[in-house]
Design an enzyme around this catalytic site. Sequence first.
Site, short mmCIF file in Angstrom:
data_model
loop_
_atom_site.label_atom_id
_atom_site.label_comp_id
_atom_site.label_asym_id
_atom_site.label_seq_id
_atom_site.Cartn_x
_atom_site.Cartn_y
_atom_site.Cartn_z
N CYS A 19 -2.46 25.67 40.36
CA CYS A 19 -3.63 26.42 40.84
C CYS A 19 -4.50 25.87 42.07
O CYS A 19 -5.54 26.23 42.66
CB CYS A 19 -5.11 26.51 39.71
N HIS A 45 -12.32 26.56 41.22
CA HIS A 45 -10.92 27.55 40.85
C HIS A 45 -11.57 27.73 39.66
O HIS A 45 -12.21 27.34 38.91
CB HIS A 45 -9.53 26.71 40.74
N ASN A 54 -7.96 34.28 35.41
CA ASN A 54 -7.19 32.90 36.61
C ASN A 54 -6.27 34.08 37.34
O ASN A 54 -5.07 33.70 37.01
CB ASN A 54 -6.94 32.51 35.48
#
Length: 329
Positions: A116, A256, A286
């Site tokens: 990520c 994020h 995500n």
Amino acid sequence: MTQKITAAITAVGGFVPEDKLTNADLEKIVDTNDEWIRTRTGIEERRILKGQKGTSDLLTPAVEQLLKKRGISPLEIDALVVGTVTPDMMFPSTANLVCHKAGLKNAFGFDLLAACSGFLYALTTGAALIESGRYKKVIVAGGDKMSSIVDYSDRTTCIIFGDGGAAVLLEANTEGYGVQDSILRSDGAGCPHLHMKAGGSLRPASAETIANKEHFIYQEGQPVFKAAVKGMADVSAELLERNNLTGDDIAWLVPHQANKRIIDATADRIGLSHDKVMLNIQRYGNTTAGTIPLCLWDWESKLKKGDNIVLAAFGGGFTWGATLLKWGY
Ligand code: UT7
């Protein structure tokens, strides 16, 4: 006197597939419900790349869009750095494939794996190529086809992830715009909490690894959540402090997009009101290395020249970090 060269973002391109997977769709697949997903994560729907397509099919249109917006030829690009955990194949790199598909015939390209935090690692690396004075135009992309490694019978992970990607163009700048500072961290002790067990050199694909569902994301949500809240907030606060800035000096936080609760905690820690936080988790879920550049893509029209922007991420590895940008257009 030679002027300091910085790496300014001069264009953004993005791509999300048309197909949507809503919370209502997931209710039909696993034992979950819309209310749980919204309140625990903030997600309402995600995009899914269908058919035999890979991450290069997300990033090629993003790169092509960026070149068109900037009005430059693909032949002008010196390098492409791609952050991803879902490359089309183990090798060649996805960057290599995107260079071919988008006609970046004079560029070298490579992938960078930091889960990520992939986009932040790639951005810092791309910026260093520019700052060295050796390269003038570098594209940094982040994207993932997370649906290719999600187990749609595991309700703890399948509700979170989606597919998408975006890219930014970095150009050499002598007026001080672009990447100002970056703090990147990694800690392999976090591996047991978030990883994919098989498919690498340690456990190559076999009938056993497939039967054991080892080619999917394995995540222990709570330890990752706790580490993410602390990691993302700490590093963002440290970045502001060492640049003598407070929340009031920041126009936008680009976090994020893993969980709205983690994002809120980071904003609170650096004293930033929530209306200065980019949030598109409700629409895309995500997308791992895709989340931060997808936010820049969505918010591009609201950004003003000179805006101070903090990008922050936390993810598998563990990897985490924060980057300070001065918007250049
Ligand atoms: O981007 C990479 C980095 N990843 C992250 O940052 C993710 C960090 N972790 C998280 O965002 C959260 O931990 C999750 C969203 C993954 C889970 O939320 P949580 O608040 O930590 O839930 P939990 O794991 O503590 O589970 C609470 C309850 C459990 O039931 P019991 O034991 O209390 O009866 C779970 O079984 O919720 C249950 N549960 C669900 N219920 C409905 C877990 N998943 C679901 C679901 N639908 N999808």
